[in-house]
Design a protein around this motif. Structure first.
Motif, PDB file in Angstrom:
ATOM      1  N   GLY A  53     -28.668  11.193  20.759  1.00  0.00           N
ATOM      2  CA  GLY A  53     -28.025  10.862  19.493  1.00  0.00           C
ATOM      3  C   GLY A  53     -26.945   9.804  19.617  1.00  0.00           C
ATOM      4  N   LYS A  54     -26.221   9.796  20.735  1.00  0.00           N
ATOM      5  CA  LYS A  54     -25.159   8.803  20.912  1.00  0.00           C
ATOM      6  C   LYS A  54     -25.730   7.396  20.961  1.00  0.00           C
ATOM      7  CE  LYS A  54     -22.258  12.054  23.477  1.00  0.00           C
ATOM      8  NZ  LYS A  54     -21.592  12.331  24.786  1.00  0.00           N
ATOM      9  N   LEU A  55     -26.810   7.216  21.700  1.00  0.00           N
ATOM     10  CA  LEU A  55     -27.425   5.892  21.782  1.00  0.00           C
ATOM     11  C   LEU A  55     -27.946   5.437  20.424  1.00  0.00           C
ATOM     12  CD1 LEU A  55     -29.424   6.121  25.139  1.00  0.00           C
ATOM     13  CD2 LEU A  55     -27.158   5.154  24.749  1.00  0.00           C
ATOM     14  N   LEU A  56     -28.578   6.358  19.695  1.00  0.00           N
ATOM     15  CA  LEU A  56     -29.122   6.004  18.383  1.00  0.00           C
ATOM     16  C   LEU A  56     -28.008   5.624  17.411  1.00  0.00           C
ATOM     17  CD1 LEU A  56     -31.669   5.751  16.685  1.00  0.00           C
ATOM     18  CD2 LEU A  56     -31.410   8.162  16.061  1.00  0.00           C
ATOM     19  N   VAL A  57     -26.888   6.357  17.449  1.00  0.00           N
ATOM     20  CA  VAL A  57     -25.758   6.043  16.569  1.00  0.00           C
ATOM     21  C   VAL A  57     -25.183   4.667  16.904  1.00  0.00           C
ATOM     22  CG1 VAL A  57     -23.389   6.698  16.014  1.00  0.00           C
ATOM     23  CG2 VAL A  57     -25.176   8.430  16.047  1.00  0.00           C
ATOM     24  N   LEU A  58     -25.045   4.363  18.201  1.00  0.00           N
ATOM     25  CA  LEU A  58     -24.545   3.045  18.599  1.00  0.00           C
ATOM     26  C   LEU A  58     -25.467   1.929  18.121  1.00  0.00           C
ATOM     27  CD1 LEU A  58     -23.294   3.683  22.256  1.00  0.00           C
ATOM     28  CD2 LEU A  58     -21.900   3.294  20.224  1.00  0.00           C
ATOM     29  N   PHE A  59     -26.775   2.136  18.268  1.00  0.00           N
ATOM     30  CA  PHE A  59     -27.734   1.113  17.866  1.00  0.00           C
ATOM     31  C   PHE A  59     -27.691   0.872  16.354  1.00  0.00           C
ATOM     32  CE2 PHE A  59     -32.015  -0.169  16.553  1.00  0.00           C
ATOM     33  CZ  PHE A  59     -32.199  -1.297  17.336  1.00  0.00           C
ATOM     34  N   VAL A  60     -27.713   1.947  15.568  1.00  0.00           N
ATOM     35  CA  VAL A  60     -27.688   1.811  14.105  1.00  0.00           C
ATOM     36  C   VAL A  60     -26.361   1.198  13.655  1.00  0.00           C
ATOM     37  CG1 VAL A  60     -27.754   3.095  11.935  1.00  0.00           C
ATOM     38  CG2 VAL A  60     -29.315   3.698  13.779  1.00  0.00           C
ATOM     39  N   ALA A  61     -25.250   1.608  14.301  1.00  0.00           N
ATOM     40  CA  ALA A  61     -23.948   1.038  13.948  1.00  0.00           C
ATOM     41  C   ALA A  61     -23.909  -0.462  14.243  1.00  0.00           C
ATOM     42  CB  ALA A  61     -22.843   1.764  14.714  1.00  0.00           C
ATOM     43  N   GLY A  62     -24.527  -0.880  15.356  1.00  0.00           N
ATOM     44  CA  GLY A  62     -24.563  -2.302  15.671  1.00  0.00           C
ATOM     45  C   GLY A  62     -25.358  -3.099  14.649  1.00  0.00           C
ATOM     46  N   ILE A  63     -26.521  -2.585  14.248  1.00  0.00           N
ATOM     47  CA  ILE A  63     -27.332  -3.273  13.237  1.00  0.00           C
ATOM     48  C   ILE A  63     -26.567  -3.365  11.914  1.00  0.00           C
ATOM     49  CG2 ILE A  63     -29.448  -3.147  11.872  1.00  0.00           C
ATOM     50  CD1 ILE A  63     -29.985  -3.953  14.710  1.00  0.00           C
ATOM     51  N   PHE A  64     -25.951  -2.263  11.500  1.00  0.00           N
ATOM     52  CA  PHE A  64     -25.197  -2.239  10.239  1.00  0.00           C
ATOM     53  C   PHE A  64     -24.009  -3.204  10.303  1.00  0.00           C
ATOM     54  CE2 PHE A  64     -21.650  -0.548   7.762  1.00  0.00           C
ATOM     55  CZ  PHE A  64     -22.225  -0.417   6.507  1.00  0.00           C
ATOM     56  N   LEU A  65     -23.273  -3.184  11.418  1.00  0.00           N
ATOM     57  CA  LEU A  65     -22.089  -4.032  11.539  1.00  0.00           C
ATOM     58  C   LEU A  65     -22.450  -5.507  11.528  1.00  0.00           C
ATOM     59  CD1 LEU A  65     -19.022  -4.001  11.954  1.00  0.00           C
ATOM     60  CD2 LEU A  65     -19.418  -3.979  14.413  1.00  0.00           C
ATOM     61  N   PHE A  66     -23.583  -5.871  12.141  1.00  0.00           N
ATOM     62  CA  PHE A  66     -23.956  -7.284  12.179  1.00  0.00           C
ATOM     63  C   PHE A  66     -24.342  -7.794  10.790  1.00  0.00           C
ATOM     64  CE2 PHE A  66     -27.209 -10.586  12.546  1.00  0.00           C
ATOM     65  CZ  PHE A  66     -26.521 -11.526  13.293  1.00  0.00           C
ATOM     66  N   HIS A  67     -25.155  -7.044  10.056  1.00  0.00           N
ATOM     67  CA  HIS A  67     -25.664  -7.522   8.773  1.00  0.00           C
ATOM     68  C   HIS A  67     -24.623  -7.438   7.663  1.00  0.00           C
ATOM     69  CE1 HIS A  67     -29.841  -8.325   9.830  1.00  0.00           C
ATOM     70  NE2 HIS A  67     -29.783  -7.267  10.616  1.00  0.00           N
ATOM     71  N   PHE A  68     -23.592  -6.614   7.824  1.00  0.00           N
ATOM     72  CA  PHE A  68     -22.557  -6.502   6.796  1.00  0.00           C
ATOM     73  C   PHE A  68     -21.209  -7.026   7.296  1.00  0.00           C
ATOM     74  CE2 PHE A  68     -25.677  -3.289   5.642  1.00  0.00           C
ATOM     75  CZ  PHE A  68     -25.830  -3.511   4.288  1.00  0.00           C
ATOM     76  N   ALA A  69     -21.238  -7.855   8.344  1.00  0.00           N
ATOM     77  CA  ALA A  69     -19.985  -8.378   8.909  1.00  0.00           C
ATOM     78  C   ALA A  69     -19.247  -9.259   7.907  1.00  0.00           C
ATOM     79  CB  ALA A  69     -20.275  -9.152  10.196  1.00  0.00           C
ATOM     80  N   ASN A  70     -19.983 -10.018   7.104  1.00  0.00           N
ATOM     81  CA  ASN A  70     -19.343 -10.926   6.154  1.00  0.00           C
ATOM     82  C   ASN A  70     -18.554 -10.163   5.094  1.00  0.00           C
ATOM     83  OD1 ASN A  70     -18.622 -13.241   4.784  1.00  0.00           O
ATOM     84  ND2 ASN A  70     -20.565 -13.430   3.696  1.00  0.00           N
ATOM     85  N   SER A  71     -19.156  -9.123   4.525  1.00  0.00           N
ATOM     86  CA  SER A  71     -18.450  -8.348   3.489  1.00  0.00           C
ATOM     87  C   SER A  71     -17.357  -7.473   4.090  1.00  0.00           C
ATOM     88  CB  SER A  71     -19.457  -7.485   2.723  1.00  0.00           C
ATOM     89  OG  SER A  71     -20.158  -6.628   3.604  1.00  0.00           O
ATOM     90  N   LEU A  72     -17.601  -6.931   5.294  1.00  0.00           N
ATOM     91  CA  LEU A  72     -16.579  -6.080   5.918  1.00  0.00           C
ATOM     92  C   LEU A  72     -15.354  -6.886   6.333  1.00  0.00           C
ATOM     93  CD1 LEU A  72     -18.779  -3.740   8.156  1.00  0.00           C
ATOM     94  CD2 LEU A  72     -17.622  -3.156   6.023  1.00  0.00           C
ATOM     95  N   SER A  73     -15.552  -8.141   6.732  1.00  0.00           N
ATOM     96  CA  SER A  73     -14.412  -8.961   7.147  1.00  0.00           C
ATOM     97  C   SER A  73     -13.483  -9.275   5.976  1.00  0.00           C
ATOM     98  CB  SER A  73     -14.899 -10.263   7.781  1.00  0.00           C
ATOM     99  OG  SER A  73     -15.658 -11.024   6.849  1.00  0.00           O
ATOM    100  N   ARG A  74     -13.954  -9.146   4.750  1.00  0.00           N
ATOM    101  CA  ARG A  74     -13.133  -9.395   3.565  1.00  0.00           C
ATOM    102  C   ARG A  74     -12.592  -8.113   2.929  1.00  0.00           C
ATOM    103  NH1 ARG A  74     -14.136 -14.738   2.161  1.00  0.00           N
ATOM    104  NH2 ARG A  74     -15.925 -15.628   3.267  1.00  0.00           N
ATOM    105  N   SER A  75     -12.904  -6.979   3.543  1.00  0.00           N
ATOM    106  CA  SER A  75     -12.448  -5.694   3.004  1.00  0.00           C
ATOM    107  C   SER A  75     -11.075  -5.341   3.572  1.00  0.00           C
ATOM    108  CB  SER A  75     -13.457  -4.598   3.355  1.00  0.00           C
ATOM    109  OG  SER A  75     -12.975  -3.327   2.973  1.00  0.00           O
ATOM    110  N   THR A  76     -10.152  -4.964   2.692  1.00  0.00           N
ATOM    111  CA  THR A  76      -8.799  -4.605   3.134  1.00  0.00           C
ATOM    112  C   THR A  76      -8.796  -3.290   3.894  1.00  0.00           C
ATOM    113  OG1 THR A  76      -7.912  -5.737   1.181  1.00  0.00           O
ATOM    114  CG2 THR A  76      -6.446  -4.231   2.345  1.00  0.00           C
ATOM    115  N   LYS A  77      -9.551  -2.310   3.419  1.00  0.00           N
ATOM    116  CA  LYS A  77      -9.586  -1.009   4.091  1.00  0.00           C
ATOM    117  C   LYS A  77     -10.180  -1.142   5.490  1.00  0.00           C
ATOM    118  CE  LYS A  77     -10.054   1.565  -0.239  1.00  0.00           C
ATOM    119  NZ  LYS A  77     -10.903   2.511  -1.028  1.00  0.00           N
ATOM    120  N   PHE A  78     -11.247  -1.914   5.616  1.00  0.00           N
ATOM    121  CA  PHE A  78     -11.850  -2.083   6.940  1.00  0.00           C
ATOM    122  C   PHE A  78     -10.915  -2.839   7.876  1.00  0.00           C
ATOM    123  CE2 PHE A  78     -14.655  -4.120  10.059  1.00  0.00           C
ATOM    124  CZ  PHE A  78     -15.382  -3.024  10.474  1.00  0.00           C
TER     125      PHE A  78
END
Length: 344
Positions: free
Chosen positions: A119-144
Motif C-alpha cells: 500500500g505504501k508504494l501504491l500511495v506514493l505512485f498515485v500521489a506522484g501522478i496527482f501532484l504532477f498533473h495538478f502542480a499548476n493549480s496547487l502552486s497557486r493555492s494558498t492552503k497548499f
C-alpha cells in the motif's frame, strides 16, 4: 567474504547464535511485481541487536563526498535493539544484508513473505501522478502553500532555515552552494530516519512528537508572516519544484526503475502535448473558416410585403385544412365534439 545465510521467499529460519543474512535480488523483470515487496520479520522473546551490513565497509573507497558522509554517519549510527523488527525489501532494489546479535542464548526467528500489493508504494505512485498533473493549480493555492511550508520545515529543516535567511546572504553563488549542501544533508537524514523510524517511534516517541509540533507551528508562522507567493516567477519555480517532487514519488512508488522512467516520460509527453494540440486546433479552425461557405444574407420584409405574404399564406393554409377535413377517413364528429365553438 562473510559467510551469510541466503534468504528466499517463504523462508522461516530459527537460530539462537549470531549470524548474518542476505537477500540477493532476482534480476528477471516481472510486471506483476511492480508494487510488490518482501517483508522480512525478525522476532524473539529476548532483546537482540539488528545491524545492517553495507557493501562499502571501507569509507576510503567511497567515490563521492556524499557516499563518504553516508558511510561515516552509518558507522556512528546506533544499531537497533528490540525484540521484533521488520524490513521491507523492494523486488528490484539493492541486495540487502544484515546481522542479528542476540544478547542471550535465546532462539530468534527470521521469516520472509511476499506482499504482492504494498500500500505504501501504491500511495506514493498515485500521489506522484496527482501532484504532477495538478502542480499548476496547487502552486497557486494558498492552503497548499502553507501545507508545503510545514512539510518542508519538518522534513528539511536546514533548507527551510536557509530560505528564511536568503536575504542575509549577499551573493547568489554562496546561497546556491549552501542550498545544495542543505538539500544533500536533508535527504540523507530523511533516509536515515526512514530506515530507523520504527525504532525511533518506539524508543523516542515523545521527542519526535515534540519536534513535529514545534517545527510545524514555527514553519506555519513563518509562512503566514511572509504570505503566499504572488509573482509569476516564484509561482513557476514552485510548480517546477512540485513536478520534480512528483517524479521522485513516482520513482519511489514502483519497484521496477524502467517502469518509473516510462511513466515519467509519458507524463512529460502528455504535459507537452497541450502545445501541439492547441496549435492543431487553431489551424483546424482556420481551415474550417476558409472552406466554409458564405453565410446566407437575409433581407427584412417591408410592412406591405409582410401583409401580402400573411394573406396569401392564410388562404393557402385554409384550403389545405378544408381538403383535409373533406377526406372520408377524417373523424369529423370526434373533431367537432372537441371544439369549443362548433358552430363557428
Amino acid at each position: 567474504g562473510r559467510n551469510c545465510s541466503l534468504l528466499q521467499e517463504m523462508d522461516v529460519i530459527q537460530k539462537q547464535d549470531e549470524n548474518c543474512y542476505c537477500y540477493v535480488q532476482n534480476r528477471t523483470i516481472h510486471l506483476q511485481y511492480i508494487w510488490s515487496t518482501l517483508q522480512v520479520k525478525v522476532n524473539s522473546r529476548e532483546i537482540f541487536r539488528f545491524e545492517p551490513i553495507s557493501e562499502k565497509s571501507n569509507c576510503r573507497n567511497s567515490e563521492t563526498v556524499f557516499e563518504f558522509a553516508a558511510c561515516a554517519v552509518q558507522i556512528f549510527w546506533k544499531p537497533e535493539t528490540s525484540t521484533e523488527t521488520f524490513i521491507s525489501i523492494k523486488q528490484y532494489g539493492e541486495d540487502i544484508c544484515f546481522k542479528i546479535q542476540p544478547f542471550k542464548t535465546e532462539p530468534y526467528t527470521v521469516s520472509v513473505k511476499r506482499e504482492m500489493l504494498d500500500g505504501k508504494l501504491l500511495v506514493l505512485f498515485v500521489a506522484g501522478i496527482f501532484l504532477f498533473h495538478f502542480a499548476n493549480s496547487l502552486s497557486r493555492s494558498t492552503k497548499f502553500f502553507y501545507v508545503s511550508g510545514i512539510i518542508l520545515g519538518v522534513l528539511a529543516l536546514l533548507v527551510f532555515v536557509l530560505l528564511i535567511l536568503k536575504k542575509f546572504i549577499p551573493r547568489h553563488s554562496t546561497f546556491w552552494i549552501l542550498m545544495s549542501g542543505c538539500w544533500m544533508s536533508s535527504l540523507y537524514f530523511i533516509y536515515c530516519f526512514k530506515e530507523n523510524m520504527q525504532w525511533l517511534w518506539s524508543e523516542h516517541r515523545n521527542y519526535l512528537l515534540g519536534y513535529f509540533l514545534a517545527v510545524g507551528i514555527t514553519s506555519f508562522a513563518t509562512c503566514y508572516q511572509h504570505g503566499p507567493l504572488t509573482t509569476e516567477l516564484s509561482i513557476t519555480l514552485f510548480m517546477w519544484m512540485l513536478q520534480l517532487t512528483a517524479f521522485v514519488l513516482i520513482y519511489c512508488g514502483v519497484t521496477i526503475p524502467q517502469v518509473a522512467y516510462a511513466v515519467i516520460a509519458v507524463s512529460l509527453c502528455s504535459k507537452g502535448l497541450c502545445y501541439p494540440l492547441g496549435a492543431a486546433r487553431h489551424i483546424g479552425r482556420k481551415m474550417k473558416n476558409h472552406f466554409k461557405s458564405k453565410k446566407l444574407v437575409f433581407k427584412c420584409l417591408t410592412e406591405e410585403e409582410y401583409r401580402e405574404q400573411g394573406e396569401t399564406e392564410t388562404v393557402r393554409a385554409l384550403e389545405e385544412l378544408r381538403s383535409f377535413c373533406k377526406n372520408p377517413d377524417f373523424p369529423s364528429w370526434l373533431a367537432v365534439s372537441k371544439l369549443q365553438s362548433p358552430h363557428r
